[in-house]
Design an enzyme around this catalytic site. Structure first.
Site, PDB file in Angstrom:
ATOM      1  N   PRO A   1      35.253  36.027 144.997  1.00  0.00           N
ATOM      2  CA  PRO A   1      34.680  37.341 145.355  1.00  0.00           C
ATOM      3  C   PRO A   1      35.481  38.127 146.387  1.00  0.00           C
ATOM      4  O   PRO A   1      35.170  39.286 146.634  1.00  0.00           O
ATOM      5  CB  PRO A   1      33.296  36.990 145.908  1.00  0.00           C
ATOM      6  CG  PRO A   1      33.386  35.567 146.331  1.00  0.00           C
ATOM      7  CD  PRO A   1      34.386  34.910 145.449  1.00  0.00           C
ATOM      8  N   LYS A   2      36.512  37.507 146.981  1.00  0.00           N
ATOM      9  CA  LYS A   2      37.312  38.259 147.957  1.00  0.00           C
ATOM     10  C   LYS A   2      38.728  38.508 147.462  1.00  0.00           C
ATOM     11  O   LYS A   2      39.638  38.785 148.226  1.00  0.00           O
ATOM     12  CB  LYS A   2      37.348  37.495 149.290  1.00  0.00           C
ATOM     13  CG  LYS A   2      35.976  37.413 149.933  1.00  0.00           C
ATOM     14  CD  LYS A   2      36.055  36.993 151.387  1.00  0.00           C
ATOM     15  CE  LYS A   2      34.671  36.947 151.979  1.00  0.00           C
ATOM     16  NZ  LYS A   2      34.668  36.663 153.411  1.00  0.00           N
ATOM     17  N   ASN A   3      38.902  38.410 146.161  1.00  0.00           N
ATOM     18  CA  ASN A   3      40.224  38.600 145.564  1.00  0.00           C
ATOM     19  C   ASN A   3      40.414  40.063 145.177  1.00  0.00           C
ATOM     20  O   ASN A   3      39.631  40.610 144.410  1.00  0.00           O
ATOM     21  CB  ASN A   3      40.314  37.664 144.348  1.00  0.00           C
ATOM     22  CG  ASN A   3      41.533  37.919 143.498  1.00  0.00           C
ATOM     23  OD1 ASN A   3      41.802  39.039 143.067  1.00  0.00           O
ATOM     24  ND2 ASN A   3      42.281  36.877 143.218  1.00  0.00           N
TER      25      ASN A   3
END
Lengths: 310, 343
Positions: B116-118
């Site tokens: 989710p933080k890519n």
């Protein structure tokens, strides 16, 4: 390592390091594309042949293009290693940079398939400063993007409307300083708001956003911003130092984002920079906007003098 | 998630077949990475990683746009979802093969939930939505991600883009209320509130009245919640704090209730400063009250910012103090008249 005056650890390999970096320069090819793809690659993943002295990329490699953050990092590393930057194709690099700026003034990272935000505005600003050539950046548009990214709470987000954040605030302020547009972009009241927003980030160390946990790297992002705004002396240096040191790993060394957390290269670097801002012993002084030591900046300035005398 | 041809199957056996051993790839000569004679900080690639990327390099060099190339990009992404060149190549193939992007949107959603933080996968999502103009899954996707991490910057950024691009403003304020119910210190939710109102009704007098009251209620509930105070101040940026009705009374109510939150004291100081800016009648008394607050913040209620509050006090004195420098009241309040009023 340069900040710790320990580059001698890699000194024997210095030339190899420099060659390896140059091997990632994406140079003009037979394509007539105005150097749009020029810059530095992050790695050899795409399969380019290792050739640190090449002057062009022929034949053209499909899907090969530079990345603005890698160009920034590559240039920085060359300077730290004492290289004279003579193998750079500066015109190609600035032409490449120009192709990455969008209508709204922000920058994307790669010619194809990239998001755009304040991080790359910063990279573009550093690259231009290092190359001593701002023709790759429409400075008015970039400054306007930064101006419009100031949030209602005084901090600066990755773009207009986005939540203010220590990282993007640093990128914004540092970019304006490098462009020499800080005081013509923000009014003194607006600058006061940025200062206060930054000052409010300190809990012991610094957080990146209101109501989030502190993290070692923000001692640099927020600390450096305050330095650039002439307000760093207003922080609590004892508490800041104490926090940074509490995140040091006593077994493997390095710094982590939090105490008793795993250390990593990023937090080790920014932990050291956070200490540098407070003139810690055994750590070099740094240039807060360029994110490298003043010693390295002196080397860059010599190079600039030699370019300008031609 | 679709089982790649290399995953462990249900029996726990590793059924990964290296590309170099696949007959349908016999026509391709794998291409190794070339880092020269003295590679720097070499990555210890696994055999699988090297195999996949050796074939990927070869196929990208040929610029082959086929089903097998598409599958290879999936393996490459699985090994390194941050490789922006692979994602770009994948998009080229998807377009060339005129693939049904509904499946791709599902696949992309799965990768987002795993990473989710890519940046690259969120960018891929945005491009897919731009191509298809299908926004029907986006609000749900961001809510799912925010459910796990209510402050995920990428999710908020994507949501802002979707809502603005497609005019999906309707349910935003109720989402924000829901999130603030769960955590009224969620700064991202407060930011989104400002964004939504700014782009819909705007901060008209009527809207502002409501928002100020709402923010004040939240400040009252959790007086140390910086986000609510920032929002209150932020709404009123275009207004004069000293003349906006009810602000000082609101502050005094909290103050008399023994609240000494640094945000309350700071806000009261802001109001006094605005009174001085606007040219109030009793300059001395107003300045004195402001300086008392600065001292209280510096000495007791916000000591980590002692230097800052001392500086603010010096600045106010320098700007607003009557010409008589030996005014005892103001000197006492700031604990010394010898400070340099400039930084």
């Amino acid at each position: 390592m340069e900040m710790l005056s320990s580059l001698d650890v890699v000194q024997g390999n210095k030339d190899s390091l420099i060659d390896w970096i140059y091997s990632h320069q994406v140079l003009p090819s037979e394509l007539d594309d105005d150097c749009r793809r020029c810059g530095f690659r992050g790695s050899s993943t795409i399969g380019a042949k290792f050739n640190p002295t090449q002057v062009s990329c022929e034949p053209y490699i499909p899907y090969d293009f530079g990345h603005i953050a890698q160009t920034y990092t590559g240039l920085l590393c060359l300077i730290l290693l004492g290289d004279d930057l003579s193998r750079l194709q500066r015109v190609a690099l600035t032409r490449g940079l120009r192709a990455h700026q969008l209508e709204d003034g922000s920058f994307k990272a790669t010619l194809h398939g990239s998001e755009n935000d304040m991080r790359f505005v910063y990279c573009a600003s550093c690259i231009s400063y290092i190359l001593d050539d701002w023709t790759g950046v429409d400075v008015d548009k970039a400054a306007d993007y930064i101006y419009r990214s100031q949030s209602y709470d005084g901090g600066i987000g990755q773009g207009p409307g986005l939540e203010s954040h220590g990282g993007s605030t640093y990128c914004a302020v540092a970019s304006l300083v490098l462009m020499d547009r800080l005081y013509t972009t923000f009014s003194s009241v607006e600058l006061d708001r940025i200062r206060q927003w930054c000052i409010m980030r300190q809990q012991n160390g610094f957080q990146g956003r209101p109501m989030k946990p502190v993290d070692t790297c923000y001692s640099f992002w927020v600390g450096a911003t305050l330095k650039l705004l002439d307000a760093f002396d207003l922080i609590d240096k004892v508490a800041n130092r104490s926090y940074i040191l509490s995140t040091q790993d006593s077994i493997v060394g390095g710094f982590a984002k939090w105490p008793d957390y795993h250390p990593d290269a990023l937090h080790a670097y920014f932990g050291i920079c956070g200490l540098s801002l407070m003139n810690a012993e055994e750590v070099k002084e740094m240039h807060p906007a360029l994110n490298m030591s003043t010693h390295a900046v002196q080397h860059l300035e010599k190079i600039h003098l030699s370019w300008r005398s031609v | 998630m679709a089982l790649g041809s290399g995953e462990e199957n249900a029996a726990g056996e590793n059924s990964w077949v290296f590309y170099k051993d696949r007959p349908e790839w016999k026509d391709i000569t794998p291409m190794e990475q070339d880092d020269g004679p003295a590679p720097i900080v070499m990555i210890a690639y696994s055999k699988k990683f090297k195999d996949v990327y050796d074939y990927l390099r070869a196929i990208m060099r040929k610029d082959e746009r086929s089903e097998r190339a598409l599958e290879l990009t999936e393996d490459a992404i699985d090994l390194n979802p941050a490789n922006y060149s692979v994602w770009h190549y994948r998009r080229i193939i998807l377009k060339d093969l005129k693939k049904d992007l509904k499946d791709e949107i599902l696949y992309c959603g799965e990768i987002i939930q795993e990473h989710p933080k890519n940046y690259q996968v969120w960018h891929h999502r945005r491009v897919l939505v731009e191509w298809t103009r299908d926004n029907s899954h986006e609000l749900k996707l961001t809510e799912t991600v925010l459910d796990v991490d209510a402050k995920n910057y990428h999710a908020w950024q994507h949501r802002q883009w979707v809502v603005r691009e497609f005019g999906l403003w309707e349910s935003e304020l109720s989402l924000i209320d829901e999130l603030l119910q769960k955590d009224l210190r969620n700064n991202s939710a407060w930011n989104h509130r400002y964004f939504v109102i700014n782009h819909t009704t705007g901060f008209t007098d009527k809207v502002l009245e409501y928002e100020v009251k709402h923010a004040q209620d939240m400040c009252g509930k959790a007086p140390n919640n910086e986000s609510a105070w920032n929002y209150l101040r932020g709404c009123l940026l275009e207004k004069e704090l000293s003349s906006y009705p009810g602000l000082m009374q609101f502050c005094e109510r909290l103050y008399e209730g023994s609240i000494r939150s640094p945000h309350l004291l700071s806000f009261m100081r802001d109001i006094y400063e605005d009174q001085l800016e606007q040219g109030c009648e009793n300059v001395e008394a107003t300045l004195y009250k402001a300086l008392v607050l600065c001292e209280a913040l510096s000495m007791e209620f916000d000591t980590i910012r002692a230097e800052y509050w001392n500086y603010i006090a010096r600045r106010m004195k320098s700007k607003f103090a009557p010409h008589d420098e030996t005014n005892n009241k103001t000197a006492e309040a700031t604990g010394g008249a010898g400070d340099d009023p400039n930084l």
